[in-house]
Enzyme design. Structure first.
Site, PDB file in Angstrom:
ATOM      1  N   GLU A  96      54.309  54.065 -47.564  1.00  0.00           N
ATOM      2  CA  GLU A  96      54.233  55.177 -48.510  1.00  0.00           C
ATOM      3  C   GLU A  96      54.080  54.634 -49.923  1.00  0.00           C
ATOM      4  OE1 GLU A  96      53.425  57.946 -49.288  1.00  0.00           O
ATOM      5  OE2 GLU A  96      54.981  59.452 -48.945  1.00  0.00           O
ATOM      6  N   ASP A  97      53.404  55.366 -50.773  1.00  0.00           N
ATOM      7  CA  ASP A  97      53.242  54.927 -52.162  1.00  0.00           C
ATOM      8  C   ASP A  97      54.559  55.023 -52.930  1.00  0.00           C
ATOM      9  OD1 ASP A  97      53.208  57.724 -52.096  1.00  0.00           O
ATOM     10  OD2 ASP A  97      51.321  57.938 -53.181  1.00  0.00           O
ATOM     11  N   ARG A 162      43.627  58.033 -59.060  1.00  0.00           N
ATOM     12  CA  ARG A 162      43.980  57.144 -57.943  1.00  0.00           C
ATOM     13  C   ARG A 162      43.337  55.765 -58.083  1.00  0.00           C
ATOM     14  NH1 ARG A 162      46.518  60.258 -53.986  1.00  0.00           N
ATOM     15  NH2 ARG A 162      45.661  62.340 -53.653  1.00  0.00           N
TER      16      ARG A 162
END
Ligand code: IMP
Ligand code: MG
Length: 176
Positions: A96-97, A162
């Site tokens: 996960e980020d 992003r």
């Protein structure tokens, strides 16, 4: 308008990802792992992390809805795209980020532990620990950060930013 302030540099990210990849490689020496990235935010972290892992590593991706286009959690997590492969008897690492309220990771942990993996671990590049609403233990944490909204290196505001190669803090926005 938003103001973007540099926060974690490319070099700091690369060093940390290298360290996490090393730890994972040590922990699973002689075995294999499957990395499951949470789309879309974790895609860049997963791509870099995978290349620092020296054991056999497969990838898969899932998608969940939590934020929509706002910076607030909707309070509800829904699975939009499941993995393609069976997780039974495999060493699963959820990638996960960022962990924020913990709702997404705790939902995913429950979901995947029901599929009888050999081991289920969690890797998160960033951890906004002070925002936690549900307890979740993260096995591989990159950086613990304060309560700021971050973008770049996969992380977005309404789909934007992003592609920034460093992690930045968003200082102000009409959307916030
Ligand atoms: P949680 O369920 O509240 O832990 O939320 C985790 C998800 O919220 C992450 O996968 C991100 O997509 C998103 N998120 C949380 N904080 C931030 C942030 O500061 N920037 C960008 N996305 C964030
Ligand atoms: Mg995410």
């Amino acid at each position: 308008m938003e103001t973007v302030r540099p926060f974690i540099t490319r070099e700091q990210i690369a060093d940390k990802v290298c360290e996490l990849g090393f730890r994972i490689s040590e922990d699973f020496q002689g075995d294999s792992v499957i990395l499951i990235g949470v789309l879309k935010g974790a895609s860049i972290f997963l791509a870099d992390l995978a290349r620092q892992i020296t054991v056999d590593a497969a990838f898969d991706f899932i998608a969940v809805s939590s934020y929509g286009n706002l910076t607030q959690h909707s309070g509800e997590v829904r699975l939009l795209k499941d993995v393609d492969e069976s997780l039974e008897d495999r060493n699963v690492i959820l990638v996960e980020d960022i962990a924020d309220t913990g709702l997404t990771l705790s939902y995913l942990k429950n979901l995947f532990s029901a599929r009888r993996p050999k081991q289920l671990k969690i890797a998160a590049l960033l951890d906004k620990k002070c925002r936690r609403m549900v307890p979740i233990s993260i096995d591989y944490v990159g950086f613990v950060i304060p309560d700021e909204f971050v973008i770049g290196y996969g992380m977005d505001l309404a789909g934007r930013y992003r592609n920034l190669s460093e992690i930045c803090v968003l200082e102000s926005s009409a959307a916030m």
